[in-house]
Design a protein around this motif. Structure first.
Motif, PDB file in Angstrom:
ATOM      1  N   ARG A 489       0.824  -1.204   0.000  1.00 42.25           N
ATOM      2  CA  ARG A 489       0.000   0.000   0.000  1.00 42.25           C
ATOM      3  C   ARG A 489       0.865   1.264   0.000  1.00 42.25           C
ATOM      4  NH1 ARG A 489      -5.142  -1.560   0.960  1.00 42.25           N
ATOM      5  NH2 ARG A 489      -5.518  -3.332   2.376  1.00 42.25           N
ATOM      6  N   GLU A 490       0.336   2.313  -0.571  1.00 39.95           N
ATOM      7  CA  GLU A 490       0.956   3.622  -0.447  1.00 39.95           C
ATOM      8  C   GLU A 490       0.836   4.060   1.015  1.00 39.95           C
ATOM      9  OE1 GLU A 490       2.915   6.374  -0.384  1.00 39.95           O
ATOM     10  OE2 GLU A 490       2.627   6.257  -2.577  1.00 39.95           O
ATOM     11  N   THR A 491       1.945   4.523   1.580  1.00 38.45           N
ATOM     12  CA  THR A 491       1.920   4.925   2.991  1.00 38.45           C
ATOM     13  C   THR A 491       1.857   6.433   3.189  1.00 38.45           C
ATOM     14  OG1 THR A 491       4.338   4.847   3.110  1.00 38.45           O
ATOM     15  CG2 THR A 491       3.117   2.841   3.732  1.00 38.45           C
ATOM     16  N   ASP A 492       2.013   7.206   2.115  1.00 40.86           N
ATOM     17  CA  ASP A 492       1.763   8.644   2.216  1.00 40.86           C
ATOM     18  C   ASP A 492       0.258   8.864   2.386  1.00 40.86           C
ATOM     19  OD1 ASP A 492       4.420   9.043   1.804  1.00 40.86           O
ATOM     20  OD2 ASP A 492       4.216  10.111  -0.099  1.00 40.86           O
ATOM     21  N   THR A 493      -0.106   9.966   3.012  1.00 44.65           N
ATOM     22  CA  THR A 493      -1.510  10.335   3.125  1.00 44.65           C
ATOM     23  C   THR A 493      -1.753  11.644   2.382  1.00 44.65           C
ATOM     24  OG1 THR A 493      -1.047  11.416   5.234  1.00 44.65           O
ATOM     25  CG2 THR A 493      -1.909   9.152   5.317  1.00 44.65           C
ATOM     26  N   MET A 494      -3.022  11.991   2.217  1.00 44.35           N
ATOM     27  CA  MET A 494      -3.371  13.208   1.492  1.00 44.35           C
ATOM     28  C   MET A 494      -3.198  14.435   2.399  1.00 44.35           C
ATOM     29  SD  MET A 494      -6.781  12.072  -0.603  1.00 44.35           S
ATOM     30  CE  MET A 494      -7.012  10.383  -1.182  1.00 44.35           C
ATOM     31  N   PRO A 495      -3.011  15.609   1.792  1.00 46.10           N
ATOM     32  CA  PRO A 495      -2.886  16.837   2.586  1.00 46.10           C
ATOM     33  C   PRO A 495      -4.250  17.292   3.083  1.00 46.10           C
ATOM     34  CG  PRO A 495      -2.886  17.389   0.269  1.00 46.10           C
ATOM     35  CD  PRO A 495      -2.923  15.879   0.347  1.00 46.10           C
ATOM     36  N   GLN A 496      -4.228  18.208   4.027  1.00 49.30           N
ATOM     37  CA  GLN A 496      -5.486  18.734   4.577  1.00 49.30           C
ATOM     38  C   GLN A 496      -6.360  19.350   3.483  1.00 49.30           C
ATOM     39  OE1 GLN A 496      -4.866  21.535   7.724  1.00 49.30           O
ATOM     40  NE2 GLN A 496      -7.032  21.928   8.063  1.00 49.30           N
ATOM     41  N   TRP A 497      -5.731  19.857   2.432  1.00 53.02           N
ATOM     42  CA  TRP A 497      -6.484  20.522   1.365  1.00 53.02           C
ATOM     43  C   TRP A 497      -7.388  19.563   0.600  1.00 53.02           C
ATOM     44  CZ3 TRP A 497      -5.848  25.244   2.651  1.00 53.02           C
ATOM     45  CH2 TRP A 497      -4.619  25.698   3.126  1.00 53.02           C
ATOM     46  N   ALA A 498      -7.148  18.255   0.713  1.00 53.78           N
ATOM     47  CA  ALA A 498      -7.961  17.298  -0.054  1.00 53.78           C
ATOM     48  C   ALA A 498      -9.432  17.394   0.342  1.00 53.78           C
ATOM     49  CB  ALA A 498      -7.436  15.880   0.158  1.00 53.78           C
ATOM     50  N   GLY A 499      -9.715  17.228   1.625  1.00 56.09           N
ATOM     51  CA  GLY A 499     -11.100  17.241   2.079  1.00 56.09           C
ATOM     52  C   GLY A 499     -11.785  18.568   1.890  1.00 56.09           C
ATOM     53  N   SER A 500     -11.012  19.665   1.920  1.00 56.74           N
ATOM     54  CA  SER A 500     -11.630  20.983   1.773  1.00 56.74           C
ATOM     55  C   SER A 500     -11.811  21.383   0.318  1.00 56.74           C
ATOM     56  CB  SER A 500     -10.785  22.042   2.488  1.00 56.74           C
ATOM     57  OG  SER A 500      -9.509  22.181   1.886  1.00 56.74           O
ATOM     58  N   SER A 501     -11.362  20.554  -0.607  1.00 54.60           N
ATOM     59  CA  SER A 501     -11.471  20.903  -2.021  1.00 54.60           C
ATOM     60  C   SER A 501     -12.837  20.565  -2.614  1.00 54.60           C
ATOM     61  CB  SER A 501     -10.371  20.200  -2.830  1.00 54.60           C
ATOM     62  OG  SER A 501      -9.110  20.754  -2.541  1.00 54.60           O
ATOM     63  N   TRP A 502     -13.677  19.854  -1.834  1.00 52.30           N
ATOM     64  CA  TRP A 502     -14.996  19.510  -2.383  1.00 52.30           C
ATOM     65  C   TRP A 502     -16.108  19.493  -1.341  1.00 52.30           C
ATOM     66  CZ3 TRP A 502     -18.007  15.055  -1.330  1.00 52.30           C
ATOM     67  CH2 TRP A 502     -17.421  14.145  -0.426  1.00 52.30           C
ATOM     68  N   TYR A 503     -15.818  19.957  -0.140  1.00 54.09           N
ATOM     69  CA  TYR A 503     -16.770  19.832   0.968  1.00 54.09           C
ATOM     70  C   TYR A 503     -18.111  20.499   0.685  1.00 54.09           C
ATOM     71  CZ  TYR A 503     -15.936  24.670   2.599  1.00 54.09           C
ATOM     72  OH  TYR A 503     -15.865  26.035   2.714  1.00 54.09           O
ATOM     73  N   PHE A 504     -18.090  21.590  -0.070  1.00 55.56           N
ATOM     74  CA  PHE A 504     -19.308  22.328  -0.392  1.00 55.56           C
ATOM     75  C   PHE A 504     -20.291  21.466  -1.183  1.00 55.56           C
ATOM     76  CE2 PHE A 504     -15.919  22.971  -3.366  1.00 55.56           C
ATOM     77  CZ  PHE A 504     -16.498  22.758  -4.611  1.00 55.56           C
TER      78      PHE A 504
END
Length: 802
Positions: A489-504
């Motif tokens: 598995r990829e062990t890097d995670t996404m940045p905080q900006w991921a979840g805020s890029s589509w929350y609306f």
């Protein structure tokens, strides 16, 4: 009448609103919709400070007003809850980030609810909820599927404190924007998102949006579109390509500068007489962030590449090549031509190292202090370009380069692809595995989403900056979804900006298990009608979310090419000492204390009255007390109510003017002047000594969006039907906003002696008669003969006497 008890009143009405679902958006799609959006908060352990409620209250006023205007309003709330601050706190205090997040959210939620904000809490979302980040992962897989997510080794900004890679946008002033730690350059293999594919659309589509101008300017500058040419200089058997916006100045290129990381340096290793010096300088450059390297005011440094030279393609001149830290591999081609006669940085570099300076555009002395705008100059010392204007010369040189195979016309952007992965734990897992047998990264099937974050014993990054997940062999080792063989598995995670890029988008359908939101809901609610957020996010979240939305539009998920139709921004609230609030300065104001002592309505009213919404303003405790006194005077109107069920003649114009003023100012962020108009109207009530039921009714409705609790309580006390939030917004009659009478100055022999009220369209005879009949003016006329009467309609009366 009992005294104004803000605590009891605010508790009462917050409970009623929640019980009645007063502010829940309706599923009835036959109504006109209005979607008001705030940037959802990051729930830190410190809780709210008084700066948070300013934008929230502003949009709350707009949302409450829109409901009264007949709109189906969506005004949602949620939590941007992944990210480094929570993880760092968890590491320091040996608490799971999930628990830290839950505690922080509970505190933030209680604080927001105490302010009486009309959020639709039934649509609350949380980016750390697997039912939410399942769709964040799904969007990433779609980006990967379309070739917009890729992995590569690159020099990144590395925060030595957070031990994490940062996007360029997250490095502010050469340090990490989150922790203030030192940032240096490191080579890391990173997941990247190809935002550059959307660069031109991100610029072009701004034209059709109602964004404040400074937001548009910042986005365009950050994307940094420029037009010019790529040109090939010859170095031995290689072509060293550069990008320039001024190909017309090629004849003035007297040296070249390359990035210390340019791959050609290794190819030239045997030819370079000072290779060790080059390597040492490269290490020196790598210790700096991009910001430090490109800062204009810094001392120029560099190393000449001894043993090789470049040939200028337009005149065959042999020129030296240097490496310097101000040239980055991430912009253009990683090499530039230097024209010191017409560029400040090149001039400073040339002066320091004794390099030639040749003027090629006439128009001024070739001195640093005398650089002039050469965009309109005439070409000199430039061979076949001599005598041409710059614009003509640009086209001529590009045509020449293309004809000779020496270069081509090129559009370039400063915008770089988005460094998307983080070597940390508290983020969305990237749903990919690497299969040696397949020889590539393989996406997880959608049926296996969400890929959950596993429990870990330690949240500390590894010694080489790898994610804590990398040490979890049981989780890392898995099977390939394609061939069934062993995979990791990829062990890097996404940045905080991921979840805020589509929350609306998720707010439109937050409980949907089948897709991120239904097509029907997406079509009904899109786009966001009014989005308010901080200017600090203009080149971060705002740009990222526009990119993601355009991608979702391209693959048919959403129905509009842009997520937000309108974008406004607010100024911060400073401490009473006019400095930014911080614990170290001792000037932080806790909103809980204000709500406890003065009430939420006072807090809301003050933050809207404090000054221009778009500008920074200092906090004033005296101002808070003034707003409290205003509300106490409003409360006492209950003792002044007369039984008239219409506007009184005395206050009719004032009522219509106030309705107009408040209605318009709430739409243009002039909340301070709207409140000032209500304060003036309250004074009119007190001057009259009474207020009719009709006047009080509309006054309470106008005040309600800013001060909802006290107005609902007074509404009920006075026996008005229903709730204020169910009422229709008052309308004004334009004709009744204009005074029938005007006050006009009266002069005697050209000297001001007083004023009189006359009909607005009074004839000269009426105006003069009114002046003579006035007691004060009449006293000046006793014993005098009026020899001339002058009347300038609407402006002045002048009586000439002897």
């Amino acid at each position: 009448m009992k005294s104004y008890d803000h605590k009891a009143i605010e508790r009462k009405w917050q409970g009623i609103w929640e019980q009645e679902g007063a502010f829940h958006a309706s599923d009835d799609k036959s109504q006109p919709k209005f979607y008001a959006l705030i940037e959802f908060p990051y729930p830190s352990g410190q809780g709210l400070h008084v700066g948070h409620p300013r934008p929230y209250t502003a949009l709350d006023i707009v949302a409450r007003k829109r409901r009264m205007q007949g709109y189906n309003v969506l005004f949602p709330i949620g939590w941007d809850a992944f990210g480094l601050p929570t993880e760092n706190y968890a590491i320091k205090n040996k608490i799971h980030p999930k628990i830290v997040t839950e505690n922080n959210i509970a505190r933030f939620k209680a604080q927001l609810q105490s302010l009486g904000l009309s959020f639709d809490w039934s649509r609350e979302i949380n980016t750390t909820d697997p039912s939410y980040y399942k769709w964040t992962q799904w969007i990433f897989l779609k980006l990967f599927e379309k070739g917009l997510a890729y992995k590569k080794e690159m020099a990144i900004n590395w925060c030595t404190s957070c031990k994490v890679g940062l996007a360029n946008e997250e490095v502010v002033g050469g340090v990490c924007e989150r922790c203030g730690g030192k940032v240096e350059r490191r080579m890391k293999t990173q997941w990247m998102l190809k935002i550059t594919e959307y660069a031109q659309r991100l610029i072009d589509d701004l034209d059709d949006l109602d964004y404040i101008e400074r937001v548009k300017i910042q986005q365009k500058n950050w994307i940094g579109r420029s037009e010019g040419a790529e040109v090939d200089f010859t170095v031995g058997d290689k072509k060293l390509r550069i990008y320039t916006t001024r190909p017309d100045t090629l004849f003035g290129a007297t040296y070249m500068v390359m990035s210390p990381e340019h791959p050609y340096l290794e190819d030239w290793k045997e030819q370079l007489e000072n290779y060790d010096e080059v390597v040492a300088y490269r290490e020196y450059a790598n210790s700096k962030s991009d910001f430090e390297r490109t800062e204009l005011a810094k001392e120029k440094t560099g190393v000449e590449l001894k043993g090789i030279r470049a040939i200028n393609p337009v005149n065959g001149q042999s020129i030296p090549i240097w490496i310097s830290d101000y040239v980055l591999m991430s912009y253009g081609t990683g090499a530039i031509m230097a024209v010191p006669a017409h560029d400040t940085r090149d001039w400073e570099f040339a002066k320091k190292f004794g390099l030639p300076i040749i003027e090629v555009v006439s128009g001024g002395e070739v001195e640093k202090e005398a650089f002039t705008d050469i965009a309109n100059g005439v070409m000199v010392n430039s061979g076949f370009l001599d005598g041409m204007q710059v614009k003509e010369a640009k086209n001529a040189i590009i045509a020449y380069l293309e004809e000779k195979g020496l270069g081509e016309r090129k559009v370039n952007y400063k915008l770089r692809d988005w460094v998307f992965s983080r070597q940390r734990y508290w983020g969305e897992p990237i749903p990919l595995v690497y299969c040696e047998h397949c020889g590539k990264w393989v996406p997880l099937p959608e049926s296996e989403l969400p890929l959950m974050l596993p429990e870990v014993d330690s949240y500390e990054p590894g010694p080489n900056g790898e994610s804590p997940l990398a040490s979890m062999e049981e989780w890392v080792n898995t099977t390939c979804p394609v061939c069934g063989g062993p995979a990791k598995r990829e062990t890097d995670t996404m940045p905080q900006w991921a979840g805020s890029s589509w929350y609306f988008l998720r707010y439109m359908d937050p409980h949907n298990d089948e897709c991120l939101a239904s097509k029907e809901n997406l079509e009904y609610w899109s786009p966001v009608d009014w989005y308010n957020g901080g200017m600090e996010h203009t080149t971060l979240h705002l740009l990222y979310s526009r990119f993601w939305h355009k991608f979702l539009y391209d693959i048919g998920v959403v129905s509009t090419p842009e997520p937000y139709q309108k974008r406004t921004s607010h100024g911060m609230i400073l401490g009473e000492n006019n400095e930014k609030m911080s614990k170290s300065r001792g000037n932080v104001v806790n909103p809980d204390d204000i709500v406890e002592e003065f009430g939420a309505d006072t807090m809301r009213l003050y933050e809207m009255f404090i000054g221009d919404f778009e500008k920074a303003v200092p906090w004033s405790q005296n101002g808070v007390k003034g707003c409290r006194r205003f509300l106490e005077r409003v409360w006492k109107l209950q003792d002044m109510v007369s039984e008239e069920d219409d506007y009184t003649k005395e206050l009719e114009i004032a009522m219509h003017r106030t309705i107009k003023k408040v209605s318009q100012d709430d739409e243009t962020l002039k909340f301070n002047t709207a409140i000032a108009a209500l304060m003036a109207l309250l004074n009119d009530f007190y001057s009259a000594g009474k207020v009719s039921r009709a006047e009080l009714r509309d006054f309470l409705i106008l005040l309600n969006p800013a001060a909802p609790h006290i107005t609902e309580e007074m509404w009920e006390n006075c026996g008005f039907e229903g709730r204020i939030y169910q009422q229709e917004w008052p309308r004004y009659d334009e004709n009744k906003t204009i005074e029938d009478t005007i006050e006009i100055g009266v002069q005697i022999n050209g000297k001001a002696k007083g004023t009189v009220k006359i009909a607005k369209n009074a004839a000269q005879e009426e105006a003069i008669a009114a002046a003579k009949a006035d007691e004060k003016i009449g006293s000046f006329l006793q014993g005098k003969t009026v020899v001339k009467e002058i009347y300038v309609p609407g402006r002045i009366i002048n009586l000439v006497v002897r």
